[in-house]
Write a protein that holds these residues in place. Structure first.
Motif, PDB file in Angstrom:
ATOM      1  N   VAL A 306     -13.072  14.470   3.802  1.00 22.75           N
ATOM      2  CA  VAL A 306     -12.914  14.313   5.246  1.00 22.75           C
ATOM      3  C   VAL A 306     -11.631  13.542   5.487  1.00 22.75           C
ATOM      4  O   VAL A 306     -11.335  12.572   4.782  1.00 22.75           O
ATOM      5  CB  VAL A 306     -14.103  13.539   5.862  1.00 22.75           C
ATOM      6  N   GLN A 307     -10.858  13.989   6.451  1.00 31.05           N
ATOM      7  CA  GLN A 307      -9.626  13.265   6.770  1.00 31.05           C
ATOM      8  C   GLN A 307      -9.952  11.810   7.123  1.00 31.05           C
ATOM      9  O   GLN A 307     -10.905  11.518   7.824  1.00 31.05           O
ATOM     10  CB  GLN A 307      -8.899  13.937   7.932  1.00 31.05           C
ATOM     11  N   ARG A 308      -9.134  10.895   6.590  1.00 24.07           N
ATOM     12  CA  ARG A 308      -9.243   9.461   6.827  1.00 24.07           C
ATOM     13  C   ARG A 308     -10.486   8.854   6.182  1.00 24.07           C
ATOM     14  O   ARG A 308     -10.938   7.776   6.566  1.00 24.07           O
ATOM     15  CB  ARG A 308      -9.204   9.111   8.314  1.00 24.07           C
ATOM     16  N   ARG A 309     -11.059   9.533   5.176  1.00 18.86           N
ATOM     17  CA  ARG A 309     -12.118   8.946   4.362  1.00 18.86           C
ATOM     18  C   ARG A 309     -11.647   8.972   2.911  1.00 18.86           C
ATOM     19  O   ARG A 309     -11.770   9.979   2.233  1.00 18.86           O
ATOM     20  CB  ARG A 309     -13.437   9.709   4.514  1.00 18.86           C
ATOM     21  N   PHE A 310     -11.035   7.869   2.491  1.00 19.28           N
ATOM     22  CA  PHE A 310     -10.420   7.753   1.171  1.00 19.28           C
ATOM     23  C   PHE A 310      -9.557   8.987   0.899  1.00 19.28           C
ATOM     24  O   PHE A 310      -9.692   9.668  -0.122  1.00 19.28           O
ATOM     25  CB  PHE A 310     -11.469   7.580   0.071  1.00 19.28           C
ATOM     26  N   SER A 311      -8.648   9.254   1.847  1.00 23.32           N
ATOM     27  CA  SER A 311      -7.788  10.439   1.768  1.00 23.32           C
ATOM     28  C   SER A 311      -6.488  10.085   1.064  1.00 23.32           C
ATOM     29  O   SER A 311      -5.724   9.230   1.529  1.00 23.32           O
ATOM     30  CB  SER A 311      -7.482  10.972   3.176  1.00 23.32           C
ATOM     31  N   TYR A 312      -6.222  10.746  -0.046  1.00 23.68           N
ATOM     32  CA  TYR A 312      -4.972  10.531  -0.767  1.00 23.68           C
ATOM     33  C   TYR A 312      -3.819  11.172   0.006  1.00 23.68           C
ATOM     34  O   TYR A 312      -3.833  12.366   0.297  1.00 23.68           O
ATOM     35  CB  TYR A 312      -5.043  11.138  -2.162  1.00 23.68           C
ATOM     36  N   GLN A 313      -2.815  10.368   0.340  1.00 26.49           N
ATOM     37  CA  GLN A 313      -1.613  10.853   1.011  1.00 26.49           C
ATOM     38  C   GLN A 313      -0.478  11.063   0.006  1.00 26.49           C
ATOM     39  O   GLN A 313       0.281  12.021   0.106  1.00 26.49           O
ATOM     40  CB  GLN A 313      -1.179   9.860   2.092  1.00 26.49           C
ATOM     41  N   ILE A 314      -0.357  10.145  -0.922  1.00 27.43           N
ATOM     42  CA  ILE A 314       0.612  10.244  -2.024  1.00 27.43           C
ATOM     43  C   ILE A 314      -0.137   9.878  -3.298  1.00 27.43           C
ATOM     44  O   ILE A 314      -0.863   8.886  -3.334  1.00 27.43           O
ATOM     45  CB  ILE A 314       1.814   9.292  -1.823  1.00 27.43           C
ATOM     46  N   LYS A 315       0.028  10.685  -4.335  1.00 25.69           N
ATOM     47  CA  LYS A 315      -0.646  10.405  -5.601  1.00 25.69           C
ATOM     48  C   LYS A 315       0.328  10.715  -6.733  1.00 25.69           C
ATOM     49  O   LYS A 315       0.370  11.821  -7.263  1.00 25.69           O
ATOM     50  CB  LYS A 315      -1.924  11.228  -5.731  1.00 25.69           C
ATOM     51  N   VAL A 320       0.562   5.227  -5.271  1.00 22.06           N
ATOM     52  CA  VAL A 320      -0.562   5.926  -4.653  1.00 22.06           C
ATOM     53  C   VAL A 320      -0.729   5.394  -3.234  1.00 22.06           C
ATOM     54  O   VAL A 320      -0.662   4.178  -3.004  1.00 22.06           O
ATOM     55  CB  VAL A 320      -1.866   5.706  -5.455  1.00 22.06           C
ATOM     56  N   PHE A 321      -0.935   6.303  -2.277  1.00 22.92           N
ATOM     57  CA  PHE A 321      -1.149   5.938  -0.876  1.00 22.92           C
ATOM     58  C   PHE A 321      -2.461   6.580  -0.427  1.00 22.92           C
ATOM     59  O   PHE A 321      -2.625   7.798  -0.485  1.00 22.92           O
ATOM     60  CB  PHE A 321       0.041   6.420  -0.032  1.00 22.92           C
ATOM     61  N   ALA A 420       7.174  -2.400   1.692  1.00 27.18           N
ATOM     62  CA  ALA A 420       8.131  -2.427   0.568  1.00 27.18           C
ATOM     63  C   ALA A 420       8.251  -3.833  -0.022  1.00 27.18           C
ATOM     64  O   ALA A 420       8.351  -3.998  -1.249  1.00 27.18           O
ATOM     65  CB  ALA A 420       9.490  -1.923   1.031  1.00 27.18           C
ATOM     66  N   ASN A 421       8.212  -4.842   0.832  1.00 30.24           N
ATOM     67  CA  ASN A 421       8.352  -6.220   0.365  1.00 30.24           C
ATOM     68  C   ASN A 421       7.188  -6.667  -0.517  1.00 30.24           C
ATOM     69  O   ASN A 421       7.337  -7.583  -1.330  1.00 30.24           O
ATOM     70  CB  ASN A 421       8.487  -7.170   1.555  1.00 30.24           C
ATOM     71  N   THR A 422       6.008  -6.021  -0.356  1.00 30.17           N
ATOM     72  CA  THR A 422       4.856  -6.392  -1.195  1.00 30.17           C
ATOM     73  C   THR A 422       4.865  -5.661  -2.536  1.00 30.17           C
ATOM     74  O   THR A 422       4.048  -5.973  -3.405  1.00 30.17           O
ATOM     75  CB  THR A 422       3.521  -6.098  -0.476  1.00 30.17           C
ATOM     76  N   GLU A 423       5.742  -4.673  -2.677  1.00 28.91           N
ATOM     77  CA  GLU A 423       5.897  -3.903  -3.920  1.00 28.91           C
ATOM     78  C   GLU A 423       4.553  -3.391  -4.459  1.00 28.91           C
ATOM     79  O   GLU A 423       4.157  -3.666  -5.596  1.00 28.91           O
ATOM     80  CB  GLU A 423       6.604  -4.747  -4.982  1.00 28.91           C
ATOM     81  N   PRO A 424       3.833  -2.610  -3.662  1.00 30.97           N
ATOM     82  CA  PRO A 424       2.508  -2.156  -4.112  1.00 30.97           C
ATOM     83  C   PRO A 424       2.597  -1.003  -5.109  1.00 30.97           C
ATOM     84  O   PRO A 424       3.523  -0.195  -5.070  1.00 30.97           O
ATOM     85  CB  PRO A 424       1.863  -1.680  -2.813  1.00 30.97           C
ATOM     86  N   GLU A 425       1.604  -0.940  -5.986  1.00 33.83           N
ATOM     87  CA  GLU A 425       1.391   0.259  -6.792  1.00 33.83           C
ATOM     88  C   GLU A 425       0.405   1.192  -6.087  1.00 33.83           C
ATOM     89  O   GLU A 425       0.440   2.398  -6.272  1.00 33.83           O
ATOM     90  CB  GLU A 425       0.866  -0.133  -8.174  1.00 33.83           C
TER      91      GLU A 425
END
Length: 450
Positions: A306-315, A320-321, A420-425
């Motif tokens: 379902v959209q917006r339920r743990f939806s991968y945007q970038i993998k 990963v987003f 970007a400043n938090t440098e997330p993985e």
């Protein structure tokens, strides 16, 4: 009210996820449909493409003349609309048939075999999985979903009219308008305290809902809830349970025990133990009416989500987003569990938009505790929805309570640089407000940046 006598259906708040599904239904059965919404969203655009007239200003003058005919017009409104709304007042004061969305759902589904999913969490995912399972077993169904199913690319499914799938929404006690044949209660956490006033009143309303079952109806409850029914859970004591869980390449593989048999090597692709429970609940509901357990279990593997339920945007390997609708402390904790399980030892940044002043006030300590679990927290202003501000209830107040030094209050315009400043993985965006409208922009800009 006989829907056969209705020719015109007018919606106040037509762009809501539940309202838009109803609008699609009436359009598809050849009713004349129009409506109002205060915001132009992708859902509103989709309805306009279907030929539905929609305006964005609260003005009686903008209501098409056809919909001012009392004899054959039905007006449907969402409880989120204030009583002072000019169009709502016009219809109320002039004797029109005016009903809440929940009342109309009750009318539509009363002549069907109705599956109803209730609970403070998991309704949309569970009902979407259930609709998918029923379709995969060629069951003639109509479904009204609280999110966009990626399997149907819609919040509305029309594959027949013999069976129906609906979300039984506890807000405003809406679910008491339904009389389901199979019902499920996934959770009974405190929420909507602006309506109920106390946790005890919420639990009472779920008990009242359980009594709304048809005489031969069946109630499923997550094991541990204070209700009698057929139980499901991640333990051997439940009537339906999942055991021997392993994870391979982001997919759960497990055994599914029913009261009659054990189904081996069942697969399910949505991350998080909460989603496993949603899938199990949907399976158990479907099994009460559809005698194809192996086919139902196989269909779990092909559920897209379902959209917006743990939806991968970038993998990607290095980034990963994920986007999620979570807007309650319990839901935030479930998302954190899923991220930690699927992406262990990764630095996770969360962007959270609180939803409603009242909910923020009622659960501020829970929000602070659940958000503090993430490595970095970016907090947006509270999305007010239907509410006026409450003095002292702000995102700054919430931020101060989060026991994590890596936290910041940000504007939407600052999001990309702040992230970007938090440098997330791993990046997770969460909330039930308009943060979802930022996702496509973030996806483009973060993809370009990476």
């Amino acid at each position: 009210m006989n829907l056969k006598d209705i020719h015109n259906v007018y919606f106040i708040g037509i762009g809501g996820i539940g309202m838009s599904a109803l609008a699609r239904y009436f359009k598809f059965i050849d009713k004349n449909v129009a409506g109002y919404d205060k915001t132009k969203t992708p859902l509103v655009d989709d309805l306009i493409e279907l030929g539905i007239d929609i305006h964005l200003e609260d003005s009686v003058d903008l209501i098409l003349q056809d919909f001012k005919s009392i004899e054959n017009t039905l007006v449907i409104y969402t409880p989120a609309v204030p009583n002072s709304h000019k169009e709502l007042c016009f219809f109320m004061e002039n004797g029109f048939q005016v009903k809440k969305r929940s009342e109309v759902l009750g009318i539509i589904t009363k002549d069907t075999f109705c599956f109803a999913v209730a609970g403070t969490h998991g309704k949309t995912t569970t009902s979407s999985i259930l609709a998918h399972l029923l379709k995969e077993t060629q069951t003639p169904l109509v479904a009204f979903l609280g999110g966009i199913s990626e399997d149907f690319n819609s919040n509305f499914v029309l594959e027949g009219t013999e069976y129906s799938v609906v979300e039984a929404d506890e807000y405003d006690r809406s679910f008491l308008q339904l009389s389901p044949d199979v019902a499920c209660i996934t959770s009974m956490d405190a929420d909507h305290l602006d309506i109920y006033g106390s946790d005890e009143e919420i639990k009472k309303s779920f008990n009242d809902f359980a009594k709304k079952l048809n005489p031969n109806g069946k109630l499923l409850v997550r094991n541990g809830l204070p209700l009698k029914g057929i139980t499901y859970g991640l333990d051997d004591e439940s009537d339906y349970c999942i055991t021997n869980i392993v994870i391979e390449h982001g997919t759960y593989i497990f055994d599914l025990k029913t009261p009659e048999e054990i189904l081996k090597n069942v697969r399910f692709n949505k991350p998080g133990k909460h989603n496993l429970l949603n899938g199990l609940a949907a399976f158990a509901m479907a099994a009460q009416a559809i005698s194809q357990p192996r086919r139902l279990a196989e269909a779990l593997a092909s559920f897209k989500g379902v959209q917006r339920r743990f939806s991968y945007q970038i993998k990607e390997n290095n980034f990963v987003f994920i986007d999620d609708y979570a807007h309650h402390p319990t839901e935030i904790e479930a998302v954190h569990q899923a991220v930690s399980e699927m992406h262990p030892n990764k630095k996770v940044t969360v962007v959270f938009q609180p939803h409603l002043y009242s909910r923020t006030q009622d659960f501020v300590d829970g929000f602070a505790s659940s958000l503090a679990r993430f490595d970095a927290i970016l907090l947006l202003d509270i999305y007010p929805a239907r509410e006026e501000p409450i003095e002292g209830v702000t995102s700054s107040w919430l931020l101060d309570k989060i026991e994590n030094q890596n936290k910041k209050l940000v504007e939407k315009s600052e999001l990309v640089s702040a992230i970007a400043n938090t440098e997330p993985e791993v990046l997770v965006t969460m909330g039930a407000g308009d943060i979802g409208l930022e996702v496509s922009r973030l996806k483009k800009e973060l993809t370009y940046a990476s």
